[in-house]
Write a protein that holds these residues in place. Structure first.
Motif, short mmCIF file in Angstrom:
data_model
loop_
_atom_site.label_atom_id
_atom_site.label_comp_id
_atom_site.label_asym_id
_atom_site.label_seq_id
_atom_site.Cartn_x
_atom_site.Cartn_y
_atom_site.Cartn_z
N THR A 122 16.96 -26.90 -4.15
CA THR A 122 16.74 -25.45 -4.12
C THR A 122 17.06 -24.84 -5.48
O THR A 122 18.11 -25.11 -6.07
CB THR A 122 17.61 -24.79 -3.04
N PRO A 123 16.15 -23.98 -5.98
CA PRO A 123 16.31 -23.42 -7.34
C PRO A 123 17.08 -22.11 -7.40
O PRO A 123 17.24 -21.55 -8.49
CB PRO A 123 14.86 -23.22 -7.78
N SER A 124 17.53 -21.61 -6.25
CA SER A 124 18.23 -20.33 -6.25
C SER A 124 19.31 -20.35 -5.18
O SER A 124 19.25 -21.12 -4.22
CB SER A 124 17.25 -19.17 -5.99
N ASN A 125 20.27 -19.47 -5.35
CA ASN A 125 21.40 -19.38 -4.40
C ASN A 125 21.06 -18.33 -3.35
O ASN A 125 21.19 -17.14 -3.59
CB ASN A 125 22.68 -19.02 -5.15
N ASP A 134 21.28 -25.80 -6.85
CA ASP A 134 21.60 -26.65 -8.01
C ASP A 134 20.40 -27.45 -8.52
O ASP A 134 20.56 -28.51 -9.13
CB ASP A 134 22.73 -27.62 -7.65
N ALA A 135 19.21 -26.92 -8.33
CA ALA A 135 18.01 -27.63 -8.79
C ALA A 135 18.04 -27.87 -10.30
O ALA A 135 17.63 -28.93 -10.78
CB ALA A 135 16.75 -26.86 -8.42
N PHE A 189 11.29 -28.28 -5.11
CA PHE A 189 11.88 -28.68 -6.38
C PHE A 189 10.81 -29.08 -7.38
O PHE A 189 10.85 -28.68 -8.56
CB PHE A 189 12.85 -29.84 -6.16
N THR A 190 9.83 -29.85 -6.94
CA THR A 190 8.76 -30.32 -7.83
C THR A 190 7.99 -29.13 -8.40
O THR A 190 7.67 -29.09 -9.60
CB THR A 190 7.81 -31.26 -7.07
N ALA A 191 7.69 -28.15 -7.55
CA ALA A 191 7.00 -26.95 -8.02
C ALA A 191 7.88 -26.15 -8.98
O ALA A 191 7.38 -25.56 -9.96
CB ALA A 191 6.58 -26.10 -6.83
#
Length: 281
Positions: A110-113, A131-132, A168-170
């Motif tokens: 995940t890229p955001s909290n 923590d992405a 995550f890949t995106a």
């Protein structure tokens, strides 16, 4: 007496079979101590059939997230088959690296909290998230270095992710697109953080990108509004990427109406690898 001789022959027969049996090995597991993540990360590595026969040849690498043994064996079988003479060598041979999850997969994908919600309702308590970028640093600073020091790799790199790993890949594609040359994104979690990927998309972030991207979308209408929304937001994001000036000829978006989130993976690999790595004979 005849019965004894018969069973003796059977024992001898099976002993001969055992003596002549060879294990079929598709790869080996290594362990990388990560200073970035402060944990030991396992990785399974497959080397193609020609690797030891051609000691001067370098190889492109496929990096697969959620890389448990089932996915590793399935992806290796798919890629090796597509590169074989039996299936007309549709793609080149690749080294394959499967990255199993350590701890919470959602933490590093995940890229955001944010809480995992939809329409104001909590879908699941995921614990620590966001923590992405740490995982990206691990891949860029440690994993690529390890692979370069220990295997004959070239600069062509493919990242494969599904569901949260697709998110995550995106995210990697949007934030550091130069890290990989090819992206295979399967039914990502587009509902994350209220349409995060579409909100973060910027034409400038992909302005000079020369990556090749494949999107697979599944039919999750059985999940009701949440499934339909994930598809709609996913299609919107995929088309934004496809319509980026530097990318539109190198992006494919494919919808699998007969497949659900949990069944689309193998078809995505098959069609995605053929699109991303089509080999002209």
């Amino acid at each position: 007496m005849r019965q004894l001789n018969f069973f003796s022959l059977l024992v001898l027969f099976f002993n001969c079979l055992s003596a002549n049996a060879n294990n079929i090995e598709i790869g080996q597991t290594y362990h990388l101590d990560s200073k970035v993540l402060k944990q030991t990360r396992p990785l399974s590595v497959y080397l193609p059939p020609s690797y030891h026969k051609n000691p001067k040849q370098t190889y492109p690498v496929i990096y697969a997230l959620d890389g448990d043994q089932t996915r590793f064996k399935g992806l290796v079988g798919m890629a090796e088959s597509l590169s074989s003479h039996n299936l007309e060598q549709q793609i080149n041979e690749h080294i394959i690296v499967a990255l199993p999850n350590v701890g919470s997969r959602e933490q590093y994908f995940t890229p955001s909290n944010a809480e995992f919600t939809f329409d104001g309702k909590l879908l699941d308590d995921l614990g620590k998230v966001g923590d992405a970028n740490k995982l990206i640093s691990f891949i860029n600073e440690e994993l690529f270095t390890y692979m370069g020091n220990n295997f004959r790799v070239n600069k062509q790199r493919t990242l494969i992710g599904e569901s949260f790993a697709g998110l995550f890949t995106a995210h990697v594609l949007l934030s550091q697109p130069e890290l990989f040359t090819h992206y295979l994104i399967t039914d990502a979690t587009y509902i994350w953080h209220d349409n995060y990927l579409n909100r973060m998309y910027s034409e400038n972030s992909l302005k000079n990108t020369r990556a090749k991207v494949y999107f697979a979308l599944a039919n999750n209408s059985h999940l009701g509004k949440i499934g339909k929304t994930n598809y709609q937001w996913g299609l919107t994001f995929a088309n934004k990427v496809k319509n980026t000036d530097s990318l539109n000829n190198d992006v494919k978006v494919q919808y699998f109406e007969q497949e659900r989130h949990g069944t689309v993976g193998m078809l995505a690999w098959y069609h995605g690898l053929r699109f991303l790595h089509h080999k002209s004979n």
